[in-house]
Design an enzyme around this catalytic site. Structure first.
Site, mmCIF file in Angstrom:
data_model
loop_
_atom_site.group_PDB
_atom_site.id
_atom_site.type_symbol
_atom_site.label_atom_id
_atom_site.label_comp_id
_atom_site.label_asym_id
_atom_site.label_seq_id
_atom_site.Cartn_x
_atom_site.Cartn_y
_atom_site.Cartn_z
ATOM 1 N N HIS B 66 0.859 -1.196 0.000
ATOM 2 C CA HIS B 66 0.000 0.000 0.000
ATOM 3 C C HIS B 66 0.892 1.243 0.000
ATOM 4 O O HIS B 66 1.742 1.402 0.873
ATOM 5 C CB HIS B 66 -0.949 -0.008 1.203
ATOM 6 C CG HIS B 66 -1.994 -1.072 1.101
ATOM 7 N ND1 HIS B 66 -2.264 -1.964 2.114
ATOM 8 C CD2 HIS B 66 -2.815 -1.421 0.070
ATOM 9 C CE1 HIS B 66 -3.212 -2.803 1.718
ATOM 10 N NE2 HIS B 66 -3.568 -2.491 0.470
ATOM 11 N N ALA B 67 0.690 2.092 -0.961
ATOM 12 C CA ALA B 67 1.658 3.157 -1.271
ATOM 13 C C ALA B 67 1.965 4.042 -0.074
ATOM 14 O O ALA B 67 3.102 4.423 0.167
ATOM 15 C CB ALA B 67 1.111 3.989 -2.421
ATOM 16 N N ARG B 68 0.959 4.368 0.737
ATOM 17 C CA ARG B 68 1.156 5.371 1.798
ATOM 18 C C ARG B 68 1.822 4.793 3.042
ATOM 19 O O ARG B 68 2.116 5.507 3.980
ATOM 20 C CB ARG B 68 -0.174 6.001 2.165
ATOM 21 C CG ARG B 68 -1.234 5.064 2.696
ATOM 22 C CD ARG B 68 -2.552 5.807 2.806
ATOM 23 N NE ARG B 68 -3.672 4.951 3.194
ATOM 24 C CZ ARG B 68 -4.920 5.395 3.262
ATOM 25 N NH1 ARG B 68 -5.190 6.660 2.965
ATOM 26 N NH2 ARG B 68 -5.919 4.591 3.625
ATOM 27 N N GLU B 69 2.026 3.490 3.075
ATOM 28 C CA GLU B 69 2.579 2.852 4.269
ATOM 29 C C GLU B 69 4.102 2.843 4.192
ATOM 30 O O GLU B 69 4.744 1.806 4.006
ATOM 31 C CB GLU B 69 1.983 1.447 4.417
ATOM 32 C CG GLU B 69 0.465 1.471 4.549
ATOM 33 C CD GLU B 69 -0.221 0.127 4.380
ATOM 34 O OE1 GLU B 69 -1.466 0.097 4.354
ATOM 35 O OE2 GLU B 69 0.486 -0.903 4.262
ATOM 36 N N ARG B 124 -3.209 4.964 -1.809
ATOM 37 C CA ARG B 124 -3.084 3.575 -1.289
ATOM 38 C C ARG B 124 -2.889 2.536 -2.400
ATOM 39 O O ARG B 124 -2.078 1.618 -2.273
ATOM 40 C CB ARG B 124 -4.359 3.258 -0.529
ATOM 41 C CG ARG B 124 -4.559 1.781 -0.141
ATOM 42 C CD ARG B 124 -5.930 1.557 0.439
ATOM 43 N NE ARG B 124 -6.288 0.171 0.592
ATOM 44 C CZ ARG B 124 -6.120 -0.522 1.740
ATOM 45 N NH1 ARG B 124 -5.574 0.049 2.783
ATOM 46 N NH2 ARG B 124 -6.486 -1.786 1.817
ATOM 47 N N ASN B 141 -3.861 -5.710 -2.166
ATOM 48 C CA ASN B 141 -4.120 -6.736 -1.155
ATOM 49 C C ASN B 141 -5.571 -7.190 -1.126
ATOM 50 O O ASN B 141 -6.035 -7.738 -0.142
ATOM 51 C CB ASN B 141 -3.678 -6.260 0.232
ATOM 52 C CG ASN B 141 -3.175 -7.432 1.071
ATOM 53 O OD1 ASN B 141 -2.640 -8.412 0.522
ATOM 54 N ND2 ASN B 141 -3.342 -7.367 2.365
ATOM 55 N N ARG B 142 -6.265 -6.932 -2.189
ATOM 56 C CA ARG B 142 -7.598 -7.512 -2.431
ATOM 57 C C ARG B 142 -7.622 -8.211 -3.799
ATOM 58 O O ARG B 142 -8.681 -8.615 -4.255
ATOM 59 C CB ARG B 142 -8.673 -6.412 -2.433
ATOM 60 C CG ARG B 142 -8.844 -5.657 -1.127
ATOM 61 C CD ARG B 142 -9.339 -6.528 0.008
ATOM 62 N NE ARG B 142 -9.700 -5.775 1.199
ATOM 63 C CZ ARG B 142 -8.819 -5.307 2.097
ATOM 64 N NH1 ARG B 142 -7.526 -5.541 1.921
ATOM 65 N NH2 ARG B 142 -9.233 -4.625 3.149
ATOM 66 N N HIS B 194 3.090 -4.457 6.230
ATOM 67 C CA HIS B 194 2.148 -3.345 6.060
ATOM 68 C C HIS B 194 2.239 -2.436 7.277
ATOM 69 O O HIS B 194 3.021 -2.682 8.207
ATOM 70 C CB HIS B 194 0.712 -3.885 5.939
ATOM 71 C CG HIS B 194 0.457 -4.680 4.691
ATOM 72 N ND1 HIS B 194 -0.383 -4.254 3.697
ATOM 73 C CD2 HIS B 194 0.930 -5.892 4.288
ATOM 74 C CE1 HIS B 194 -0.418 -5.172 2.733
ATOM 75 N NE2 HIS B 194 0.370 -6.169 3.067
ATOM 76 N N TYR B 196 -0.748 0.587 9.391
ATOM 77 C CA TYR B 196 -0.279 0.539 10.770
ATOM 78 C C TYR B 196 -1.274 -0.275 11.608
ATOM 79 O O TYR B 196 -2.316 -0.670 11.090
ATOM 80 C CB TYR B 196 -0.184 1.979 11.300
ATOM 81 C CG TYR B 196 -1.502 2.719 11.350
ATOM 82 C CD1 TYR B 196 -1.969 3.428 10.252
ATOM 83 C CD2 TYR B 196 -2.314 2.709 12.489
ATOM 84 C CE1 TYR B 196 -3.194 4.101 10.289
ATOM 85 C CE2 TYR B 196 -3.521 3.380 12.534
ATOM 86 C CZ TYR B 196 -3.961 4.079 11.427
ATOM 87 O OH TYR B 196 -5.175 4.734 11.461
ATOM 88 N N TYR B 246 -10.778 -7.983 10.796
ATOM 89 C CA TYR B 246 -12.043 -8.061 10.054
ATOM 90 C C TYR B 246 -11.868 -9.004 8.862
ATOM 91 O O TYR B 246 -10.745 -9.362 8.499
ATOM 92 C CB TYR B 246 -12.465 -6.678 9.546
ATOM 93 C CG TYR B 246 -11.316 -5.828 9.028
ATOM 94 C CD1 TYR B 246 -10.949 -4.647 9.661
ATOM 95 C CD2 TYR B 246 -10.572 -6.214 7.912
ATOM 96 C CE1 TYR B 246 -9.888 -3.871 9.192
ATOM 97 C CE2 TYR B 246 -9.519 -5.455 7.445
ATOM 98 C CZ TYR B 246 -9.186 -4.274 8.103
ATOM 99 O OH TYR B 246 -8.129 -3.516 7.647
ATOM 100 N N GLU B 268 1.565 -5.749 10.578
ATOM 101 C CA GLU B 268 1.086 -4.366 10.543
ATOM 102 C C GLU B 268 1.973 -3.599 11.537
ATOM 103 O O GLU B 268 1.830 -3.742 12.749
ATOM 104 C CB GLU B 268 -0.391 -4.286 10.973
ATOM 105 C CG GLU B 268 -1.350 -4.967 10.012
ATOM 106 C CD GLU B 268 -1.653 -4.117 8.792
ATOM 107 O OE1 GLU B 268 -1.145 -2.980 8.711
ATOM 108 O OE2 GLU B 268 -2.390 -4.600 7.892
#
Lengths: 94, 306
Positions: B66-69, B124, B141-142, B194, B196, B246, B268
């Site tokens: 995910h780009a922003r992580e 993301r 990741n989906r 990943h 957070y 989840y 995470e």
């Protein structure tokens, strides 16, 4: 394309206590541009799970008053995202 | 790589150049290959870290889904540096690199990562164009063939958890899956990094039922989290994805597990929301140090329980 800046954008945290408050957050997300940080999406919200989300400056006050009207407790995790982004680069070796 | 600063966030050009130099400077331990190209044509570099030898098992670790992580790619760079610098010095690391290979993918979602540096720090997804929509990108990741798009994902291109038009529709996810399929007889563990929320998750996320290896994975996760906690008392939760946070279908860890890679984990990393995706650089070192302990523990376990 101009880079997106985040002046005045806020990150909120709420913890919905019941299905009614879950639905309230979901309805908020249909009317306001909400960027969910945790969980990944509105469909994964459930009671007692923390919800972190970002809203843009011009909608932040609306969100705060809507949450207050609903009587939902909320926390402002990041009060001004642009300032937090500037402070992200705090390794002076730069 | 000498002089490279592992305690700051580096952009893609820096990371790409680093992959070349770390390999060139450590030919005995590190080799670089390319497993594909991103949607926008950037090379997907893979580092193989380990003493050359035959019949070695391997561990695959990716960062930057995910780009922003941003802390995620920072950890993959840190891991390679620590492994290389401690080979021949730390007996545990030396033993691991003599007996295992580590495939490290520093950034999976390169286009998205570049976009967070140039346009929108909070992006993301990937940057692929979606047919019949002006919205860009798929959630990598989906996008894996693991309960694909059944739960906790969206079939709408404008959503952040868009599962894509088909499993492995993204060039990046297909390149990763193709590589792991080609090596899956030797890859014994899959780790995806990943942020957070400080969690260590294992399958399943796409359904509530537990895996046949749940007891073993749960005790391994518990022990790894305890190692992580020992350095700075950072508290992690652990468990199967569906029960711990989840339901979310299409994840790479579930896909790797169903392929037969038993030790499949999603980290995470820090923090729990104080900074979220905007984790200051001053936390890169402690975050990477503690995470390294957990990865080292899992690696030793995999080495002793192939």
């Amino acid at each position: 394309v101009q880079p997106h800046t985040f002046h005045g954008e806020k990150v909120f945290r709420v913890i919905p206590q019941n299905e009614e408050e879950v639905e309230f957050i979901k309805s908020l997300a249909t009317n306001i541009q909400v960027d969910f940080w945790f969980p990944d999406s509105v469909t994964q919200i459930r009671p007692a799970l923390q919800v972190d989300f970002r809203v843009e400056f011009h909608q932040a006050l609306d969100v705060q008053s809507l949450l207050a009207q609903k009587g939902m407790k909320y926390e402002v995790l990041i009060d001004n995202l642009e300032v937090a982004l500037e402070r992200e680069f705090d390794n002076n070796a730069r | 790589a000498i002089g490279y600063n592992y305690e700051k966030y580096n952009n893609w050009d820096m990371i790409a150049a680093w992959t070349a130099s770390i390999a060139a400077e450590n030919p005995e331990l590190v080799s670089r290959s390319q497993i594909g190209t991103s949607y926008e044509g950037r090379p997907m570099y893979l580092l193989k870290v380990g003493k050359s030898g035959s019949n070695k098992n391997a561990i695959f670790m990716d960062c930057g889904f995910h780009a922003r992580e941003w802390i995620s790619p920072a950890f993959c760079q840190w891991f390679v540096k620590e492994a290389v610098n401690n080979y021949g010095i730390d007996s545990e690391i030396t033993n691991l690199l003599n007996n295992l290979d580590f495939y490290i993918l520093p950034v999976l979602n390169i286009d998205g990562y570049v976009y967070t540096w140039t346009n929108n720090r909070m992006w993301r997804k990937t940057r692929s164009k979606n047919a019949n929509s002006s919205c860009i990108g798929t959630d990598p990741n989906r996008n894996f063939n693991a309960g694909w798009c059944t739960v906790g994902a969206s079939n709408r291109p404008c959503d952040d958890t868009y599962c894509g038009p088909a499993p492995e529709s993204e060039k990046e996810t297909k390149a990763l899956a193709d590589f792991i399929r080609s090596k899956h007889s030797v890859i014994k563990a899959y780790l995806t990094i990943h942020s957070y929320s400080q969690m260590l998750l294992f399958p399943y996320s796409y359904k509530n039922s537990v895996t046949k290896d749940h007891t073993e994975l749960n005790s391994l996760a518990k022990a790894a989290v305890s190692q992580l906690n020992s350095l700075y008392n950072t508290r992690y939760t652990y468990g199967s994805g569906a029960a711990t946070i989840y339901l979310a279908a299409g994840g790479s860890d579930d896909w790797a597990y169903d392929l037969g890679i038993k030790y499949s984990f999603t980290f995470e990393l820090r923090d729990t929301g104080r900074y979220g995706f905007v984790l200051p650089e001053s936390q890169i070192q402690p975050t990477c140090q503690e995470t390294f302990l957990a990865v080292k523990y899992i690696s030793n376990y995999v080495l002793n329980n192939p």
